[in-house]
Each structure stands twice: as C-alpha cells, then as structure tokens.
Design an enzyme around this catalytic site. Structure first.
Site, short mmCIF file in Angstrom:
data_model
loop_
_atom_site.label_atom_id
_atom_site.label_comp_id
_atom_site.label_asym_id
_atom_site.label_seq_id
_atom_site.Cartn_x
_atom_site.Cartn_y
_atom_site.Cartn_z
N HIS A 109 35.52 -17.53 85.02
CA HIS A 109 35.40 -18.69 85.90
C HIS A 109 36.51 -18.78 86.93
CE1 HIS A 109 38.08 -20.75 82.87
NE2 HIS A 109 38.54 -21.31 83.98
N ASP A 139 33.33 -15.34 79.28
CA ASP A 139 34.32 -15.86 80.22
C ASP A 139 35.51 -14.92 80.37
OD1 ASP A 139 35.22 -17.66 82.12
OD2 ASP A 139 36.29 -18.93 80.69
N SER A 212 44.14 -21.27 83.13
CA SER A 212 42.97 -20.46 82.78
C SER A 212 43.22 -18.98 83.06
CB SER A 212 41.75 -20.91 83.59
OG SER A 212 41.32 -22.17 83.16
#
Length: 467
Positions: A109, A139, A212
């Site tokens: 992402h 992911d 992230s």
C-alpha cells in the site's frame, strides 16, 4: 529496631529497583547497527484533474477573469473557469534493505499505483526505485535501487517470535525519519478481517502513518516483521499494531523476484468459525476447527471429496484451532502439492488427501450453478418455497428451499430470516420441500442439530434446536 528496619527497607528498595533496571532492554546498540539499513520511501502519483474556478462567471471565449477576482480567489494566470491541471499526490512510508545490491522490502500500500518511487538512504542519498513486484494480498512489495555495498538488515525467523518478548520499530511516522519506538509482542498468528493470507504479529509498539513498510526488530537485531497496519478509531496509534511475519514476507519476496507475482495454494472452500452452539450441534467437545460452509464447484476440495458440514481440524499436521488459521496454512502450500486434511464428519475423524490448486484471482473463485415453487409450514414454524432459477443464479445456490415467512418458534429462535436458503439440515442435503419436511419430521426434540443456510450469497451454519 527502627534503624534496622530502615536499613532493611533501603536494601530491599535498592534490590527491587536494580532488578527492574536489569530487566529492561537496552536498545542503543541495536539502533546504531540496524538503522543504516532502514530507508524512507516517498511516492509520486500524477493525475489529470480539473480545477474548478467560479461557475457563476460565464466568460466569452478568449476572455480572462479580471485580475481583482483572480487575486481574491487565488486563481492562477491563464486559467478560465475550468482548467486542466496536474495533481501530484505524495505519500510517505518506510522500508529496509535486504541485499547489498539494492533490494528493498516495504508494504504494497506504500507504493500502490505510484508513478515514481523515491528511496532516501541513511546517508541522505535519494535514488529512484524500480518496483520489482507488489502483492496486495500480503501487502508486501519488493523494490530495487541501483547501488552497491549497501548496509543490510539481519533477517530473523518469525516463527520463533513469542508473546511477551521485546520488539523495536524504526520508521518515518508523519515524516519524522528514523524514529524509534519499542514494545512487546501482544499476540502471534492474528487474523484480521479481509486479510486472510497473513498470520499477523500483534504488538503494542507505537506505529503511525509513515511507519508502514518499516522493520520490526527483536532484541538480537533481527527483522521479524514488516509493520503494516494499526487498529484505530482516531486515525492515530491506540495500542494495537500489526506486522507481517518475516517468513511470509521473504516467501513473497522470493516469488516477486523470480516472476513479479505470487502464486498461492487454494483449497476451494468457504469456511466459518465454530461457535459453542455449533460445536454442540456437531457433537464436538469444544468449539474448534474450521466449518466448511460451502465447497466451491470444480475446486480441489470438491475433487478430493470434502463436504459441506465437514469440520477441518488439521492441515498438513498443523492444528486448526480457529477458522482463520486455515487460509494461512493453505496459502503457503505450492500449487499441485498434496496435503493431508483432517476432518470431523458425522462425529468421526478422518483424513482426506487434497491436491492443492492455484488460488484464482479475486472474484473468480465462485461458479454459477442451478431449481420452482410451492409452500409449506412445519415444526420450525416457518413457511418455505422451492428455489427458483433467479435465486439460484443470484445467490449461486444449486439446491435448497427458500424461507418465505418466519413466525415465533424454533426457526426464529435459531436465527432464520426471510430470504434464507436452507441447503442442508442435520447432515442431509435439502433439494426440495418434500425432502425438507422428511428431515424435519425426524429431528430430535432436545438435541441441537446443524443447519446450513445461504444468506444473501453467504453460506453459513447455524444450530437448530426444536425445544
């Protein structure tokens, strides 16, 4: 006497505080050694948009908006009422180097739909990265920069991660590069909604936007996870963070490096959790396993003889305690590999050999299948009708009866709703009203039995007890 007590208390206090101090981990050396291999990742995505001017002004072709209005509304020179412009959204994330020649791991992402990915190294160099491959289901994304002799992280064995051990994260929350936060592992093999192929590591490490894709280290300085998600009601950290286990990430990265995509094992069943009531209805001592609510047509499960109502309690020797454990295990098996599936069927345990298939693209797993009308009432105090072709196609159901009316009674108590399609009752397939009536008439009065229904396209089992 008071003096002796005071001395004793002081000695005890020093002992306790020194013990607490000794128990706390020391992170400084870990950070010095590991941080050079952590990178900041920024992306650029260019989109053609139109800036809205002032719709109340309808100017003739070729005429400009007067400067006084342009200044007041901050409209750039040369703009009319509706002018094409280039919008350049940016996002920030983290990553880490896994090879000296420039391979980098981060989250899918972070780089999804990016036109350009920029990696900023610890020495402040900025290099454009190539996206080797990106996998939405896990992911995980693999990047490559043109550089050599880069610092790399030590990769650890995430299967050895234990609840309660200290972990540390390095990343760029809100753009603050090389921020360090620490905590403990709160849980392992955690399943999240819509994330069925990753057994997440749950921690209480403070993770925020920008973290992230960054690494999660153990005290040996080894990366055991990729920080991926948080649970939040505020948009910020609330004490629940989730990391992709490194063993899963490396498996994905190896496939991305070889082919640019990821292939996963596929069993071809829709499953649900086994509740206490369902466990009782199936004759289990405790609620455990994954209950097969639907076997998909043409799937490996159908070919192997798995049936709706089977409870899968093991897969290739690994226990399946919760339904969410099964996709993790199946997804990591290479397609065309045989796997042993332990099931409870009719109260008896047995083993089924399944040749695992290739997981189809999202939305391609389900097939269409094909049934008329009448009505009846019964011991459940419900009214039913035959399944018509429209409902067969709409809900992908091959046979069953449709609930048309639910009145107070056993059916309502079990949770039946108007529109539910009853496809199986007490282990018997329901293909007609006649078959339904026959099965219902033979049901025991006091014992709960399993009933399979399809509700708005979603198959599930519910426990039914007549009294």
């Amino acid at each position: 006497m008071k003096f002796i007590r005071a001395v004793f208390s002081l000695v005890f206090l020093l002992f306790v505080t020194s013990g607490v101090h000794a128990a706390l981990p020391e992170f400084t050396n870990l950070v010095k050694q590991a941080s050079p291999a952590v990178v900041n990742i920024s992306t650029v995505q260019q989109r053609q948009t139109r800036t809205q001017g002032m719709p109340q002004f309808q100017l003739p072709d070729g005429q400009e908006i007067p400067e006084i209005f342009r200044h007041f509304f901050r409209i750039p020179p040369g703009s009319g009422n509706d002018t094409p412009r280039r919008k350049v959204p940016r996002s920030l994330g983290s990553g880490f180097i896994i090879s000296e020649d420039g391979y980098i791991l981060t989250n899918h992402h972070v780089v999804a739909e990016a036109d350009k990915v920029i990696v900023r190294l610890n020495d402040r160099r900025e290099l454009e990265a190539e996206v080797i491959g990106s996998d939405k289901r896990s992911d995980v994304a693999l990047l490559k920069i043109k550089a050599t002799d880069l610092p790399v992280v030590k990769v650890g064995d995430s299967d050895k991660a234990e609840v309660g051990e200290w972990v540390l994260a390095i990343g760029s929350p809100f753009g603050f590069d090389y921020s360090v936060t620490a905590g403990i592992i709160s849980a392992t093999d955690r399943s999240l909604a819509n994330e069925t192929y990753v057994p997440f590591i749950q921690t209480d490490v403070a993770i925020n936007p920008g973290n992230s894709g960054g690494p999660l280290f153990n005290l040996e300085g080894e990366v055991i996870g990729i920080n991926s998600q948080i649970y939040t009601r505020s948009g910020g950290f609330m004490g629940l963070s989730f990391a992709i286990p490194m063993n899963v990430a490396i498996e994905v990265a190896d496939q991305l490096k070889k082919s640019g995509s990821v292939s996963r094992g596929w069993l071809g069943v829709i499953i649900q959790e086994v509740s206490r009531d369902l466990a009782e209805s199936f004759g289990l001592e405790k609620p455990e396993g994954a209950l097969v609510a639907k076997v998909l047509p043409g799937s490996p499960a159908e070919d192997a003889g798995l049936k709706e109502g089977d409870i899968i309690y093991s897969f290739n020797g690994q226990s399946i305690n919760r339904s969410g454990d099964l996709p993790h295990q199946v997804g990591r098996i290479p397609p065309e590999t045989d796997a042993e599936v332990g099931v409870v069927r009719g109260g008896n345990k047995q083993s089924v050999t399944v040749t695992i298939g290739l997981l189809p693209a999202p939305g391609e797993e389900l097939k269409t299948a094909k049934s008329s009308e009448s009505s009846s009432t019964n011991r459940l105090n419900i009214q039913i009708s035959e399944l018509d072709d429209q409902l067969r196609e709409r809900w992908n159901v091959s046979s069953g009866v449709v609930v048309r009316k639910v009145e107070e009674g056993a059916g309502a108590d079990s949770g039946l709703m108007i529109g539910d399609v009853i496809t199986m009752l007490n282990g018997e397939d329901i293909g007609s009203i006649k078959k339904f009536a026959k099965v219902v008439s033979a049901l025991p009065d006091t014992k709960a039995v399993p009933m399979r229904i399809v509700r708005r396209g979603s198959p599930m089992f519910i426990p039914l007890k007549l009294k």
